[in-house]
Each structure stands twice: as C-alpha cells, then as structure tokens.
Motif scaffolding. Structure first.
Motif, PDB file in Angstrom:
ATOM      1  N   UNK A 118      17.827  13.922   1.131  1.00  0.00           N
ATOM      2  CA  UNK A 118      16.510  13.284   1.233  1.00  0.00           C
ATOM      3  C   UNK A 118      16.295  12.366   0.043  1.00  0.00           C
ATOM      4  N   UNK A 119      15.832  11.152   0.299  1.00  0.00           N
ATOM      5  CA  UNK A 119      15.581  10.226  -0.800  1.00  0.00           C
ATOM      6  C   UNK A 119      14.367  10.697  -1.599  1.00  0.00           C
ATOM      7  N   UNK A 120      14.448  10.695  -2.942  1.00  0.00           N
ATOM      8  CA  UNK A 120      13.343  11.212  -3.763  1.00  0.00           C
ATOM      9  C   UNK A 120      11.995  10.590  -3.439  1.00  0.00           C
ATOM     10  N   UNK A 121      11.939   9.282  -3.255  1.00  0.00           N
ATOM     11  CA  UNK A 121      10.649   8.656  -2.972  1.00  0.00           C
ATOM     12  C   UNK A 121      10.117   9.101  -1.615  1.00  0.00           C
ATOM     13  N   UNK A 122      11.023   9.339  -0.669  1.00  0.00           N
ATOM     14  CA  UNK A 122      10.603   9.851   0.632  1.00  0.00           C
ATOM     15  C   UNK A 122       9.998  11.231   0.510  1.00  0.00           C
ATOM     16  N   UNK A 123      10.620  12.098  -0.303  1.00  0.00           N
ATOM     17  CA  UNK A 123      10.093  13.453  -0.503  1.00  0.00           C
ATOM     18  C   UNK A 123       8.742  13.408  -1.213  1.00  0.00           C
ATOM     19  N   UNK A 124       8.635  12.576  -2.226  1.00  0.00           N
ATOM     20  CA  UNK A 124       7.382  12.472  -2.982  1.00  0.00           C
ATOM     21  C   UNK A 124       6.239  11.992  -2.089  1.00  0.00           C
ATOM     22  N   UNK A 125       6.488  10.925  -1.333  1.00  0.00           N
ATOM     23  CA  UNK A 125       5.427  10.394  -0.475  1.00  0.00           C
ATOM     24  C   UNK A 125       5.066  11.361   0.647  1.00  0.00           C
ATOM     25  N   UNK A 126       6.045  12.118   1.130  1.00  0.00           N
ATOM     26  CA  UNK A 126       5.761  13.097   2.177  1.00  0.00           C
ATOM     27  C   UNK A 126       4.930  14.248   1.630  1.00  0.00           C
ATOM     28  N   UNK A 127       5.237  14.694   0.419  1.00  0.00           N
ATOM     29  CA  UNK A 127       4.428  15.736  -0.210  1.00  0.00           C
ATOM     30  C   UNK A 127       2.966  15.308  -0.308  1.00  0.00           C
ATOM     31  N   UNK A 128       2.739  14.067  -0.695  1.00  0.00           N
ATOM     32  CA  UNK A 128       1.366  13.554  -0.793  1.00  0.00           C
ATOM     33  C   UNK A 128       0.697  13.521   0.584  1.00  0.00           C
ATOM     34  N   UNK A 129       1.461  13.104   1.595  1.00  0.00           N
ATOM     35  CA  UNK A 129       0.913  13.044   2.944  1.00  0.00           C
ATOM     36  C   UNK A 129       0.557  14.416   3.490  1.00  0.00           C
ATOM     37  N   UNK A 130       1.408  15.418   3.225  1.00  0.00           N
ATOM     38  CA  UNK A 130       1.102  16.773   3.672  1.00  0.00           C
ATOM     39  C   UNK A 130      -0.104  17.325   2.923  1.00  0.00           C
ATOM     40  N   UNK A 131      -0.180  17.026   1.636  1.00  0.00           N
ATOM     41  CA  UNK A 131      -1.321  17.474   0.819  1.00  0.00           C
ATOM     42  C   UNK A 131      -2.648  16.977   1.384  1.00  0.00           C
ATOM     43  N   UNK A 132      -2.662  15.749   1.851  1.00  0.00           N
ATOM     44  CA  UNK A 132      -3.912  15.105   2.264  1.00  0.00           C
ATOM     45  C   UNK A 132      -4.175  15.175   3.760  1.00  0.00           C
ATOM     46  N   UNK A 133      -3.361  15.895   4.514  1.00  0.00           N
ATOM     47  CA  UNK A 133      -3.514  15.889   5.966  1.00  0.00           C
ATOM     48  C   UNK A 133      -4.809  16.574   6.398  1.00  0.00           C
ATOM     49  N   UNK A 134      -5.296  16.156   7.553  1.00  0.00           N
ATOM     50  CA  UNK A 134      -6.539  16.679   8.115  1.00  0.00           C
ATOM     51  C   UNK A 134      -6.343  18.054   8.765  1.00  0.00           C
ATOM     52  N   UNK A 135      -7.457  18.735   8.945  1.00  0.00           N
ATOM     53  CA  UNK A 135      -7.474  19.950   9.770  1.00  0.00           C
ATOM     54  C   UNK A 135      -7.411  19.514  11.232  1.00  0.00           C
TER      55      UNK A 135
END
Length: 264
Positions: free
Chosen positions: A180-197
């Motif tokens: 996994x590319x580091x920037x891909x993992x970082x941006x995905x972590x942010x996206x999961x953090x901010x996801x809606x209910x």
C-alpha cells in the motif's frame, strides 16, 4: 485476469475480472488490502458469476493521488468504474473499509444495486477513541513508513489461534499491506475517521442485504455488524474467524454469498 482502466476523473484502477456467465459481483477489499484479499473467494464464485475485485484508490495497483479520500469519493470512483465497464446493476460486497464504501454507494446509487453486503464491517462511524487512533496511525506512517504500521496491524486482523495455524495467510496479508502506498494509507485513515453514520442506510434499504461477522473479530465485533434485521436482511456468523473471513474461512464465506444470491 488483472486489468486496468482509467476513470473519467483520471484515476487508474486495477481490478481482477473472472468468470463470464451469470450476474456481476463486485468485491471491495479492506484498509491496506487489495483485490488479492479475494484470491481464495474468486474461484469459488466465478463458475456461476462474473466477479470483479477492485483495488480501491491508494491501494494495490490503483493510483494514489494526494487528496482527500472520503467514503463518498470512493463511492463515486465505483460509479465511474461501473460506467466505464457499462454495468447497470450489480451485487456489491465490501470488506471493512470496503463496507463503508458500499454503504456510501448504496445511499446515493441504490438504483445501481441488486443487493449488497457488509463483510466484517459496520454502518457506525468512529468514536472519539477510534478517531484518535486513526490520527496516530497516519502520523506513524508519515514518520516511519508502512512497515511498522503493517506489522502492528495484521496480527489484530486474524483470530488469535490463526496467527500460528495460518502462517501463509498472515504472511500474505502483511505483503499486501506493505504494498500500500503511504499517502494512500494516510488519506484513507483520514477518510475513515471522518465518515458518516450510515446505520440508517442499512435500516431503511429495501434491497437484499447480507451481513457477515466473525466470532473472533477483534476489529469490528458482530454486534456492530448485525445492526439491522428484517425479511430483506440475512446475518451470517463465521465460527472461529477474525476480521479476515475471506482468508480464514473462504469456503464458508463463499457459500454464504452464493446462498444469499440464490435467494435474491
């Protein structure tokens, strides 16, 4: 067969395309995974269905742009992918992160689905502790790269007993994660953090829904997966499986998907 396609937004998407007959199944992997997560499942499904396993943005062989990776953006990538392959309505199954994307897609594009399923996933958002852990993970990757992060993550994905009894599967998960590319993992972590209910999507949909959990899942316990019930919802509990049913119990998972689709 591994293929690649460029979406209208310029994203290069790598995917596996197996089977030619029957209806189309889309498989979405989890965080720091890839279409390779489904290697044991695809041969069990492809005799009766066309199976497309996609590398999400930032993962596997797909592009990893340095921009926000919201669940909505992942979902629009999928919509563009379906457009590119001229697919109108499909059966969509998402593992973990892939389940979050599945719900975002079902919320906006229900007309493009025949059914959908969450595999070791949930409609609930992160709580504050989980959000803090996402931030710590992103900082760790930024400072130290993927290796220490993946070495810490992968053992938590499997049932404790399987760390010794399934060394090949554990090794494969580590190798996939390290790719996994580091920037891909970082941006995905942010996206999961901010996801809606999106638990309401599960509760209100009229589409057939499959919910799959593992008895030994240390990441998303069954009570966070089995949050909806009704005549359109089927719940399946994989005995002795952790968070990686596609590797830990592939036949049981494939059988559950086939049974579900045979009804729907």
């Amino acid at each position: 067969m591994t293929k690649q396609v460029q979406l209208a937004n310029g994203l290069d998407v790598s995917y596996r395309d197996e089977g030619s007959g029957g209806e189309t199944i889309i498989l979405l992997h989890g965080f720091c995974g890839s279409s390779s997560y489904w290697e044991k499942i695809i041969p069990l499904l492809s005799p009766a269905f066309r199976v497309l396993a996609i590398d999400l943005r930032g993962h596997g062989g797909s592009s990893a742009p340095d921009e926000p990776y919201t669940m909505e953006r992942f979902a629009e990538d999928l919509a563009s992918f379906l457009d590119k392959l001229d697919l109108s309505a499909v059966h969509l199954f998402g593992h973990s992160l892939g389940g979050y994307v599945t719900l975002a897609f079902a919320e906006k594009h229900a007309d493009r689905l025949k059914s959908f399923g969450l595999i070791h996933s949930t409609g609930f958002p992160d709580d504050e502790a989980a959000k803090a852990n996402r931030d710590k993970g992103a900082e760790n990757i930024r400072a130290n790269g993927m290796e220490p992060f993946i070495k810490a993550l992968v053992p938590k994905l499997f049932a404790p007993a399987h760390l010794a009894s399934m060394p090949d599967e554990v090794k494969a998960a580590k190798e996939i994660g390290l790719a996994t590319q580091p920037i891909g993992a970082i941006q995905t972590l942010k996206g999961m953090r901010d996801r809606q209910d999106r638990s309401r999507v599960l509760e209100s949909t009229k589409l057939p829904v499959l919910l799959v959990a593992g008895t030994e899942d240390q990441i998303i316990p069954s009570e966070k997966t089995f949050t909806a019930s009704g005549p359109n919802v089927e719940q399946v509990l994989l005995s002795k499986a952790g968070h990686m049913g596609m590797l830990e119990a592939p036949k049981e998972l494939a059988d559950a998907i086939v049974r579900f689709l045979s009804k729907n």
